[in-house]
Design a protein around this motif. Sequence first.
Motif, mmCIF file in Angstrom:
data_model
loop_
_atom_site.group_PDB
_atom_site.id
_atom_site.type_symbol
_atom_site.label_atom_id
_atom_site.label_comp_id
_atom_site.label_asym_id
_atom_site.label_seq_id
_atom_site.Cartn_x
_atom_site.Cartn_y
_atom_site.Cartn_z
ATOM 1 N N LEU A 138 0.819 -1.209 0.000
ATOM 2 C CA LEU A 138 0.000 0.000 0.000
ATOM 3 C C LEU A 138 0.853 1.259 0.000
ATOM 4 N N ARG A 139 1.971 1.226 0.697
ATOM 5 C CA ARG A 139 2.846 2.403 0.732
ATOM 6 C C ARG A 139 3.454 2.695 -0.642
ATOM 7 N N ARG A 140 3.557 1.691 -1.487
ATOM 8 C CA ARG A 140 4.075 1.903 -2.843
ATOM 9 C C ARG A 140 3.073 2.635 -3.744
ATOM 10 N N ALA B 233 -5.487 3.596 -0.747
ATOM 11 C CA ALA B 233 -4.383 2.972 -0.023
ATOM 12 C C ALA B 233 -4.264 3.541 1.388
ATOM 13 N N ARG B 234 -4.431 4.838 1.524
ATOM 14 C CA ARG B 234 -4.335 5.457 2.848
ATOM 15 C C ARG B 234 -5.461 4.977 3.755
ATOM 16 N N MET B 235 -6.658 4.850 3.206
ATOM 17 C CA MET B 235 -7.767 4.357 4.017
ATOM 18 C C MET B 235 -7.518 2.917 4.477
ATOM 19 N N ALA C 184 -6.961 1.460 8.362
ATOM 20 C CA ALA C 184 -7.619 0.279 8.935
ATOM 21 C C ALA C 184 -6.603 -0.699 9.508
ATOM 22 N N ILE C 185 -5.461 -0.867 8.828
ATOM 23 C CA ILE C 185 -4.411 -1.767 9.319
ATOM 24 C C ILE C 185 -3.870 -1.276 10.657
ATOM 25 N N TYR C 186 -3.560 0.017 10.744
ATOM 26 C CA TYR C 186 -2.982 0.557 11.978
ATOM 27 C C TYR C 186 -3.986 0.542 13.126
ATOM 28 N N GLU C 187 -5.267 0.750 12.819
ATOM 29 C CA GLU C 187 -6.284 0.650 13.870
ATOM 30 C C GLU C 187 -6.409 -0.795 14.352
ATOM 31 N N ARG C 188 -6.370 -1.716 13.408
ATOM 32 C CA ARG C 188 -6.504 -3.133 13.761
ATOM 33 C C ARG C 188 -5.331 -3.602 14.611
ATOM 34 N N SER C 189 -4.141 -3.100 14.297
ATOM 35 C CA SER C 189 -2.952 -3.479 15.063
ATOM 36 C C SER C 189 -2.714 -2.555 16.256
ATOM 37 N N ARG C 190 -3.621 -1.580 16.453
ATOM 38 C CA ARG C 190 -3.554 -0.635 17.570
ATOM 39 C C ARG C 190 -2.260 0.169 17.564
ATOM 40 N N ASP C 191 -1.788 0.486 16.372
ATOM 41 C CA ASP C 191 -0.625 1.365 16.220
ATOM 42 C C ASP C 191 -1.169 2.783 16.048
ATOM 43 N N TRP C 192 -1.506 3.410 17.180
ATOM 44 C CA TRP C 192 -2.229 4.674 17.136
ATOM 45 C C TRP C 192 -1.371 5.817 16.622
ATOM 46 N N ALA C 193 -0.058 5.772 16.834
ATOM 47 C CA ALA C 193 0.809 6.843 16.337
ATOM 48 C C ALA C 193 0.830 6.844 14.808
ATOM 49 N N GLN C 194 0.951 5.654 14.195
ATOM 50 C CA GLN C 194 0.928 5.553 12.742
ATOM 51 C C GLN C 194 -0.443 5.928 12.190
ATOM 52 N N ALA C 195 -1.493 5.514 12.876
ATOM 53 C CA ALA C 195 -2.848 5.856 12.445
ATOM 54 C C ALA C 195 -3.042 7.366 12.467
ATOM 55 N N SER C 196 -2.512 8.016 13.496
ATOM 56 C CA SER C 196 -2.626 9.471 13.594
ATOM 57 C C SER C 196 -1.893 10.156 12.451
#
Length: 385
Positions: free
Chosen positions: A132-134, A144-146, A150-162
Motif C-alpha cells: 500500500l505504501r508503494r 491505499a491510505r484508508m 484500517a491496518i494501523y487501527e486493527r494493530s492498535r498502532d495509534w501513532a501511525q494511524a494518527s
Amino acid sequence: MEFDPTWLLLGLPLAFGLGWLASRLDLRQMREENRRAPKAYFKGLNYLLNEQQDQAIDAFIEAVQNDPDTTELHFALGNLFRRRGEYNRAVRVHEHLLSRGDLSRTDRERAQHALALDFLKAGLLDRAEDALRRLEGTPFEAQARMALLAIYERSRDWAQASDIAQRMQAAQQGDFSTRQAHYLCEQALPLAARGELQAAQALLEQAVATAPQAPRARIEMARLQQRMGRPDAALATLQALADSAPAALALAAPLLVETALASGRAQQAGALLQQHYQDMPSLDLLEAIVSLQTATDGAPGAGREWYVRHLDKEPSLVAATKWLADETLGHEQFHPQIQRALEQAAKPLTRYRCAACGFEARQHFWQCPGCQTWDSYPARRVEEL
C-alpha cells in the motif's frame, strides 16, 4: 561459369509463391488463435454471469494461455482468485503482471493495488502495508491510505494511524479530527494505567483541542482528574461536556455522581442531571439521579419515585424492575423469584447496540468490536432506541 539470368526469372516467382504460402499459414494460425482466445474469454464471462466461478476460472486460464500478453485477462483471473479466497494464486497472477517489463504505468499501478488487496484479504498485514505504501502518488493513493488506516487501527498502532489521518485531512479526504481525538485518547489510557498521569493529561488536552465537540476526550479527562484528586476540575469538565455534547452526558452520569459527592457539590450536580433528564430522558441519567439522592438523603429507597415519573414518560421494563426491587408486595415469599425473572428479562434491554452492524454489548464502546466503526454506539440503551 557465366551467370544465367534464366534461373533468376524462375526463382523470383518461386520465392514469391513460398512467401505467400507462409503468410497464409501464419495468418490462418493467427486467426485460429484469435478465435480461440475470444471464445474462451466469452465462455468465462458467461460462466461468471451465471455465478459459476470454478468454470469461469478454467475458461480464463485457457484464455490467458492462448494470449499471455493480455493484461485484462490477468486482472480478471486475479480478481476471481481473490473472490474465491485463493489468495496465493491471486498474488502469483498480480506479481507476474508486475514482473513484466512491457507493462504500462497505469496497469502497473493497478496491479500494485490489486496485489495490496490480495495481501489484505489474506491477512498478511506486513506485506499489505508495504504494498500500500508503494501506491503513494498514484490514483490509488486515497484508497491505499484508508486501507493503511484500517491496518494501523486493527494493530492498535495509534501513532501511525494518527500520521495517516493527518495526511488524509491535509489532502482534504475528509474530516478526521474526531478520529484523531480517539487516537490521542487511546495513547493516553496506557500512560494513565502506568501512572504517567501528567503525560496522559497532556494527550487528553490535545484531544479536547483537536475535536472540542467529541465527548470521549472530556469524559476521559474528567476520569483522570478525579483519579488525580481534583474532583472540582472533573466536575467542571463534565459541565463542559454537558454543554458541548449533551446527549453524551448519560455515559458519564455515574462519574458525575462520584465527582459531585467527592467535591461536596451534590446539589449542583443533581440540578444538572435533572435538567438534562427533562430535555432527554435516559435510563442512565435516571439511575444517577436516584443514586445521588439516595447518597445525599441517606435513607434506603430515597429517590425511588423517579422510577414512577419515568414510567409516566414512557413504558420501561428496566425502570419498573428497579422500582419493584424495594417495593413491599403481597405474597412476599414469591418476591425474590419474581424479581430475578424481571431482572433476567430486562437485562438485554440495558445493552448498547451498534447503529452500523447491530452488535450488542453490555458496555458502551467508542469503536465497535464487530465492524470497527467509530462512534457507532448511541449513548442510549436498547430499550430507549
